[in-house]
Design a protein around this motif. Structure first.
Motif, mmCIF file in Angstrom:
data_model
loop_
_atom_site.group_PDB
_atom_site.id
_atom_site.type_symbol
_atom_site.label_atom_id
_atom_site.label_comp_id
_atom_site.label_asym_id
_atom_site.label_seq_id
_atom_site.Cartn_x
_atom_site.Cartn_y
_atom_site.Cartn_z
ATOM 1 N N ALA A 234 0.816 -1.206 0.000
ATOM 2 C CA ALA A 234 0.000 0.000 0.000
ATOM 3 C C ALA A 234 0.855 1.265 0.000
ATOM 4 O O ALA A 234 0.473 2.289 -0.582
ATOM 5 N N LEU A 235 2.040 1.204 0.605
ATOM 6 C CA LEU A 235 2.904 2.376 0.709
ATOM 7 C C LEU A 235 3.794 2.569 -0.514
ATOM 8 O O LEU A 235 4.094 3.702 -0.904
ATOM 9 N N GLU A 238 1.510 1.337 -4.955
ATOM 10 C CA GLU A 238 0.153 1.723 -5.312
ATOM 11 C C GLU A 238 0.052 2.097 -6.787
ATOM 12 O O GLU A 238 -0.980 1.857 -7.427
ATOM 13 N N GLU A 239 1.115 2.669 -7.350
ATOM 14 C CA GLU A 239 1.087 3.020 -8.768
ATOM 15 C C GLU A 239 0.984 1.768 -9.636
ATOM 16 O O GLU A 239 0.206 1.730 -10.596
ATOM 17 N N GLN A 240 1.762 0.716 -9.285
ATOM 18 C CA GLN A 240 1.665 -0.554 -10.000
ATOM 19 C C GLN A 240 0.265 -1.139 -9.880
ATOM 20 O O GLN A 240 -0.332 -1.596 -10.861
ATOM 21 N N VAL A 241 -0.257 -1.121 -8.659
ATOM 22 C CA VAL A 241 -1.584 -1.672 -8.395
ATOM 23 C C VAL A 241 -2.637 -0.927 -9.211
ATOM 24 O O VAL A 241 -3.519 -1.538 -9.835
ATOM 25 N N PHE A 267 0.817 -9.234 -3.511
ATOM 26 C CA PHE A 267 2.177 -8.793 -3.187
ATOM 27 C C PHE A 267 2.605 -9.338 -1.827
ATOM 28 O O PHE A 267 3.748 -9.788 -1.659
ATOM 29 N N ALA A 268 1.709 -9.297 -0.860
ATOM 30 C CA ALA A 268 2.037 -9.795 0.481
ATOM 31 C C ALA A 268 2.389 -11.280 0.447
ATOM 32 O O ALA A 268 3.381 -11.716 1.047
ATOM 33 N N GLY A 269 1.582 -12.069 -0.273
ATOM 34 C CA GLY A 269 1.869 -13.496 -0.371
ATOM 35 C C GLY A 269 3.180 -13.763 -1.079
ATOM 36 O O GLY A 269 3.948 -14.658 -0.694
#
Length: 468
Positions: A234-235, A238-241, A267-269
């Motif tokens: 999230a930090l 976010e641009e990629q997301v 991303f977290a996984g």
């Protein structure tokens, strides 16, 4: 791809279009006749091994990127949709479906979208009890996002590579994942890790004003790591997301937001289970879920889910299916890189071992299974209790299922001791009763669509009707 032949005409046309070559020039580059190329592009002839080698050598095409998995999934979904009684006058052959899936995938997807809208309308109308209300033919945001991940093979390359770079910088998994992520958040973002207040049910809460990430103190270590990695997404990404969600062209802002949350989860996984170390470990440990989980400090569900995402070009893992099922039989997570596809409507086959997992908590159950089309699978399932807190805290129970086609079974420790060659060792399972063709299944809940039923007044078998 069936019977070992590879029909990829549409992909060959795409490769030629990217190279901006005419059929004649492209055929010359491959050293084949224009007639043969034309037949390949129109799926009249399969691609030979020699042509595949030439594609790799002269156009840099990765073998692993040329796959029939997309067509297999599309054919499975078309078969289920066209089994609906609304299409009673039309029963396509497998060859017809294959041609549509391979040559006109956009048209096939449009047909599936129309059928989904029809089904939703029918179900909503059937549920009305005389009161007028508003209803829509649009898919729910959740359904849109589920289909998005399904059609990208549950693999998001840009986010996966970004996550892997982060883990290399932090020496994950060799170092303690939770500690490494906490130190990174503090050093890079001046962000502190705190505890949620007693009675606060949130797993994670980010306070921007105090730059504090509050985590529930009763979370397992694997979940704490996951939530910290989510916050990094999230930090920093976010641009990629945003770009990925934008390219998906969702119908509603709600679907776009659901997708963005799913991408942060992805991303977290990929952070706590980095691609290349995870793939190597899975191979070395023969996909032993418990050992892999211990190696990475992850949960069984995280490991099983991650196995279903190993679709990186040139570095693919074993194609597996993965699902999470609740006690009512609802499939709450699903993905299949194998030929086994999950029903989009109705419950899963009751003969599938995932349902038995609730009867044997914490045990891993094995099953050899065969679907009506003759494809055989190794299936494993286990029950999980989620939740956190003390006595009296609700703990939802789920079963997770993982499996592969039998040709890959030896790569799994769970195949040891099973007689893979014995026909009687395989349980007959289906996708769902509404499209399963097995006429004598003792667990059948409803007759298959597009079937003729015969009821004998003087005889009753397990089923009260015969199916023809």
């Amino acid at each position: 791809m069936r019977s070992g032949k590879l029909y990829i005409g549409r992909k060959i046309r795409e490769i030629r279009g990217t190279a901006k070559l005419t059929q004649t020039a492209f055929a010359d580059r491959l050293g084949i006749s224009t007639t043969y190329l034309n037949q390949i592009e129109n799926n009249q002839r399969p691609v030979s091994a020699a042509v595949l080698v030439l594609l790799a050598e002269r156009f840099g095409i990765d073998f692993s990127s040329i796959s029939a998995n997309d067509s297999d999934r599309m054919i499975s979904m078309l078969t289920e949709a066209l089994a609906d009684p609304v299409f009673a006058a039309y029963t396509p052959s497998f060859q017809e479906l294959k041609l549509i899936a391979q040559n006109a995938p956009s048209f096939a997807q449009a047909l599936l979208n129309c059928h989904q809208a029809y089904r939703r309308n029918s179900e909503q109308l059937a549920s009305l009890d005389g009161h007028l209300g508003s209803w829509t033919a649009e898919p729910t945001p959740y359904e849109e996002v589920r289909d998005f991940f399904h059609f990208v093979d549950n693999y998001i390359h840009d986010l996966d590579v970004s996550a892997e770079k982060l883990t290399q910088d932090l020496d994950i998994p060799s170092s303690d994942t939770s500690l490494a992520l906490a130190k990174y958040l503090e050093a890079r973002h001046d962000l502190k890790i705190g505890r949620t207040s007693p009675g606060d049910s949130a797993l994670r809460r980010f306070d921007r004003s105090s730059k504090t990430l509050f985590l529930n103190p009763y979370l397992p270590a694997a979940t704490r790591s996951f939530q910290m990695a989510f916050q990094i997404a999230a930090l920093e990404h976010e641009e990629q997301v945003e770009k990925i969600a934008e390219r998906a062209q969702f119908r509603t802002a709600g679907a776009r937001e659901v997708c963005k949350a799913g991408l942060r989860n992805y991303f977290a996984g990929a952070t706590i289970l980095p691609y290349q170390p995870f793939l190597a470990t899975a191979k070395d440990l023969r996909h032993d879920l418990e050992l892999i989980a211990a190696r990475f400090g992850a949960s069984l569900e995280q490991v099983a889910h991650r196995l279903s995402t190993l679709q990186r070009p040139s570095q693919k893992g074993v194609p597996v299916f993965f699902a999470r099922v609740d006690r009512a039989g609802n499939i709450t997570k699903r993905h299949s890189a194998a030929k086994l596809q999950f029903a989009r409507y109705g419950a899963a086959c009751p003969l599938w071992n995932v349902h038995q997992a609730f009867e044997s908590p914490s045990r891993i159950i094995r099953q050899l299974a065969e679907t009506p089309d003759g494809v055989r699978f190794l299936c494993i399932a286990t029950e999980l209790a989620k939740g956190h807190g003390g006595y009296g805290t609700p703990r939802p129970r789920y079963a997770i299922a993982l499996g592969c086609e039998i040709s890959y079974a030896r790569d799994f420790v769970y195949a040891d001791g099973l007689d893979l060659m014995s026909k009687t060792a395989y349980d007959p399972i289906g996708i769902s009763c509404r499209i399963c063709e097995r006429g004598s299944c003792p667990q059948r809940a409803v007759p298959p669509l597009k079937s003729n039923l015969t009821v004998h007044p003087d005889r009753r078998d397990i089923l009260p009707y015969d199916i023809s």
